[in-house]
Design a protein around this motif. Structure first.
Motif, PDB file in Angstrom:
ATOM      1  N   HIS A   1      -5.339   0.798  -3.068  1.00 38.61           N
ATOM      2  CA  HIS A   1      -6.454   0.591  -2.321  1.00 38.61           C
ATOM      3  C   HIS A   1      -6.300  -0.804  -1.466  1.00 38.61           C
ATOM      4  CE1 HIS A   1      -8.411   3.949  -4.502  1.00 38.61           C
ATOM      5  NE2 HIS A   1      -7.942   3.210  -5.534  1.00 38.61           N
ATOM      6  N   PRO A   2      -6.649  -0.692  -0.086  1.00 42.69           N
ATOM      7  CA  PRO A   2      -6.693  -2.023   0.667  1.00 42.69           C
ATOM      8  C   PRO A   2      -7.234  -3.208  -0.186  1.00 42.69           C
ATOM      9  CG  PRO A   2      -7.070  -0.306   2.023  1.00 42.69           C
ATOM     10  CD  PRO A   2      -7.151   0.418   0.683  1.00 42.69           C
TER      11      PRO A   2
ATOM     12  N   LEU B   1       0.863  -1.173   0.138  1.00 38.74           N
ATOM     13  CA  LEU B   1      -0.041   0.136  -0.150  1.00 38.74           C
ATOM     14  C   LEU B   1       0.794   1.239  -0.095  1.00 38.74           C
ATOM     15  CD1 LEU B   1      -2.931  -0.865   2.291  1.00 38.74           C
ATOM     16  CD2 LEU B   1      -2.966  -0.460  -0.017  1.00 38.74           C
TER      17      LEU B   1
END
Length: 263
Positions: free
Chosen positions: A160-161, A154
């Motif tokens: 984006h997770p 990340l």
């Protein structure tokens, strides 16, 4: 799927049929940086995805290997794949530095060039600080190790997770474990910037809007490219980070097919 040993000890993942398309991976990576793209591209091309020297299954090299010698290994592999004709070339991050140098050395061989999340543009984000974590020692649990890999993905690869699942972490862990060469010797330089204005082949740049290495915005990368090569096709992929061809695979696959299919 075939893995072949090319000139100079370069391991190359080969899939598909049709005209040759070579894909260079990014730093601390392997051919698996293209794992979401090859299944689409192989329907139209013979895809050659080599592991760079000191990465993946390719030959190990000294950290202080002269850059020209390192590049010579890469050019030898490209020359073997091309077999005297032309090839299309796509490259990601660190690979764009290699691709730029290869294209300068072998202008008659590269028919089209796609640069994804280009590196080696000089200092474009001097204030950007990444909060990377060191991998814990052998005594750490598997969960602890995977948590560090997720965090680092990340920080420098994805925006984006939800872009990260267990297979993403598996790819990253394997690539980190098998990297024996510090690609920053290329990617932190200016090879891409220095070469852009001299390319004669059609060239496309693909940029993730949220590229982790672009600060304060992606235009810190786009503007230098546009100013140096005014006919460069520029594509900005919304909401995608640095590893743009993974996080936004469908959009990038469509762009690559549109660019590479004709000529």
């Amino acid at each position: 799927m075939t893995t072949k040993q090319l000139a100079g000890g370069i391991a190359c993942h080969i899939e598909g049929s049709g005209p040759p398309l070579i894909l260079f991976h990014g730093g601390m990576g392997s051919w698996t940086h293209w794992i979401r793209n090859i299944p689409v591209l192989r329907e139209h091309f013979t895809v050659y995805a080599p592991d760079s020297p000191g990465c993946g299954d390719s030959v190990s090299v000294p950290q202080d290997i002269p850059l020209e010698e390192y590049l010579g290994l890469v050019c030898g592999a490209v020359r073997e794949i091309a077999g005297g004709s032309q090839v299309r070339l796509g490259a990601f991050s660190f690979g764009t530095s290699l691709a730029s140098l290869v294209t300068m050395r072998m202008p008659q061989t590269i028919s089209k060039l796609a640069l994804l999340a280009p590196a080696a543009l000089g200092r474009i984000a001097p204030g950007r600080v990444m909060n990377l974590r060191k991998m814990p020692g052998e005594a750490a649990s598997e969960a602890e190790k995977r948590a560090v890999l997720r965090h680092n993905l990340l920080e420098f690869m994805l925006a984006h997770p939800e872009s990260i699942d267990e297979s993403t972490i598996d790819i990253q862990r394997d690539n980190v474990a098998r990297t024996r060469y510090d690609s920053r010797r290329f990617s932190l330089g200016t090879h891409t910037r220095d070469a852009l204005s001299q390319f004669r082949c059609p060239t496309m740049g693909i940029f993730g809007e949220l590229d982790n290495f672009a600060s304060p915005s992606i235009y810190s990368k786009v503007i230098p490219c546009r100013s140096l090569k005014k006919d460069m096709r520029i594509e900005i992929v919304p909401k995608a980070g640095h590893w743009v061809q993974y996080e936004a695979a469908d959009a990038v696959n469509a762009l690559l097919l549109d660019f590479f299919r004709d000529g």
